[in-house]
Design an enzyme around this catalytic site. Structure first.
Site, PDB file in Angstrom:
ATOM      1  CD  GLU A 162       2.826  -0.718  29.143  1.00  0.00           C
ATOM      2  OE1 GLU A 162       2.831  -1.047  30.347  1.00  0.00           O
ATOM      3  OE2 GLU A 162       2.474   0.415  28.767  1.00  0.00           O
ATOM      4  CB  CYS A 163      -1.281  -2.263  24.004  1.00  0.00           C
ATOM      5  SG  CYS A 163      -2.914  -2.448  23.243  1.00  0.00           S
ATOM      6  N   GLY A 164       0.127  -1.858  21.629  1.00  0.00           N
ATOM      7  CA  GLY A 164       0.649  -1.586  20.294  1.00  0.00           C
ATOM      8  C   GLY A 164       2.129  -1.858  20.184  1.00  0.00           C
TER       9      GLY A 164
ATOM     10  CB  THR B 258       1.796  -7.086  28.680  1.00  0.00           C
ATOM     11  OG1 THR B 258       1.960  -5.655  28.744  1.00  0.00           O
ATOM     12  CG2 THR B 258       2.861  -7.748  29.530  1.00  0.00           C
TER      13      THR B 258
END
Length: 436
Positions: free
Chosen positions: A327-329, A427
């Site tokens: 997720e993200c990072g 994502t």
């Protein structure tokens, strides 16, 4: 029976978090059991709440969660003496289009729970106008009740007197006024507050804030303004499926943005979670059946991540046979490369083709509704996932098959589709809940 209050403000940056932490610790010091919640998608503040109260805090979100989920989460406050919900942004600030049970505004939570609002107002650069703002907020939406005001960062006794008189004139109680006090400022960086677990002196800072607030705020009057409350039985809880039975979770200063309610829901469904530290060059537990890399600050540690060969090779070996999700990072670290703020390009794990740059900074912020084009751990193809995106990195390349069709809160399609390749998925949004 517990008593409930919402701590909100006209805008961000006026001291909601500090006042919430100070009230919580001050009441705890008096022997009360205090439970906190965070309204909205901020995943950093709950850890500060836990540090102040000794009780786990979770997010409640009217855009992403239905009433049953919110009631289920809030029910943990049933055995507390006082329950505080800290708002986000301004009291009525949300998105333009309604989500599951609201727009994400703090006012939604106040009305849904029936809790009065304590406004934190910073009257810097104004005086009587602060009363006009408070009165406007009080009268803006039927069903949202204003308990009173705490003034923050007042400049002088004369300034305080002017504001108090104006507020009294419109029938708004003033619970206290806080002079400027540099010693209780919480340090910040580009995604918000420096996290509680990174601040060795956080306990002392909260203690000082509690002492300061107890000196300047009528704690008994604030407590007396709270609404008596007992949780309503929830017909359903969170609609959350664990990504696996045994979950290897990256957890350190680079991977720390995890919604507490998600981890609790995974454990509540019987999943086991083992943590590992990529920054300490640790690989995921080989006995796990799924690996999850949450968001955080990989852009601040990109050189170290790139140099940690045991982590990178261990993750690649894991992904040969089992799912890995970022997720993200975490998504950025699953990619090919990450360019840091100084323009230095660092090789990441290469499980996905994503390449990102923190040197070319542009803020990406907002709620996300994703319809999965392929399955990801815990969720089938076609599932509708609600989450929140907040980062400053720019996509340089995103060549893999998209994981989802992703919309913002207005329904517009966005470019951050996520990616899928082999057993790896990622994502840019942080998952909050799945639509039922």
């Amino acid at each position: 029976m517990a008593a409930g209050l919402v701590i909100s403000a006209p805008a961000s940056g006026v001291g909601k978090t500090t006042v919430t932490l100070a009230l919580a610790r001050a009441w705890r010091n008096r022997g009360l059991n205090v439970q906190c919640f965070k309204s909205g998608p901020d995943y950093i503040d709950p850890a500060f709440h836990a540090a102040a109260t000794g009780r786990a805090s979770v997010n409640v979100d009217s855009w992403a969660m239905d009433r049953g989920a919110i009631s289920h989460l809030v029910s943990r406050g049933a055995n507390a003496d006082i329950v505080l919900a800290e708002g986000s942004m301004g009291l009525f600030d949300g998105v333009a289009a309604r989500g599951v049970s609201g727009t994400g505004a703090t006012a939604d939570i106040a009305e849904l729970l029936g809790w009065p609002v304590v406004l934190v107002i910073d009257p810097s650069g104004q005086a009587q106008t602060a009363a006009a703002i408070a009165a406007g907020l009080r009268d803006y939406r039927p069903g949202v009740r204003l308990a009173g005001v705490v003034l923050n960062r007042v400049a002088s006794p004369r300034h305080e007197d002017l504001v108090r008189r104006a507020l009294n004139g419109v029938g708004i109680a003033v619970f206290g006024a806080l002079p400027r006090h540099a010693e209780i400022n919480l340090p910040k960086r580009h995604l918000g507050l420096v996290q509680a677990e990174e601040q060795g002196e956080i306990g002392k800072l909260i203690d000082e804030a509690a002492r300061f607030v107890a000196e300047h705020v009528d704690l008994d009057a604030v407590l007396g303004s709270a609404a008596s409350w007992s949780p309503q039985p929830a017909a359903n809880g969170l609609n959350v499926t664990p990504p696996g039975q045994r979950i290897a979770l990256a957890r350190d200063e680079a991977f720390s943005f995890v919604y507490p309610h998600m981890l609790e829901a995974w454990r509540g469904a019987g999943a086991e979670i083992s943590t590992f530290s990529p920054l300490s060059d640790e690989a995921p537990d080989a006995s796990a059946d799924v690996c999850w890399l949450p968001g955080g600050y990989p852009e601040l540690h990109a050189g170290k991540i790139a140099a940690n060969a045991r982590f990178r090779s261990g993750l690649r070996a894991f992904a040969e046979t089992r799912p890995v999700h970022g997720e993200c990072g975490g998504y950025m670290v699953l990619g090919t490369a990450l360019t840091d703020a100084d323009g230095v390009r660092h090789e990441m794990t290469g499980l996905l083709g994503l390449e990102t740059s923190f040197a070319k900074r542009r803020m990406h912020l907002g709620y996300r509704l994703a319809e999965l084009a392929a399955p990801m751990p815990g969720h089938r193809s076609g599932a509708r996932l609600r989450g929140h995106e907040f980062h400053y990195s720019t996509i340089l390349a995103q060549p893999d098959m998209p994981l989802a069709v992703v919309h913002d809160a207005t329904g517009a399609v966005i470019a951050e589709t996520g990616s899928q390749r082999g057993h790896a998925t990622g994502t840019f949004f942080h998952l909050i809940a799945e639509d039922r």
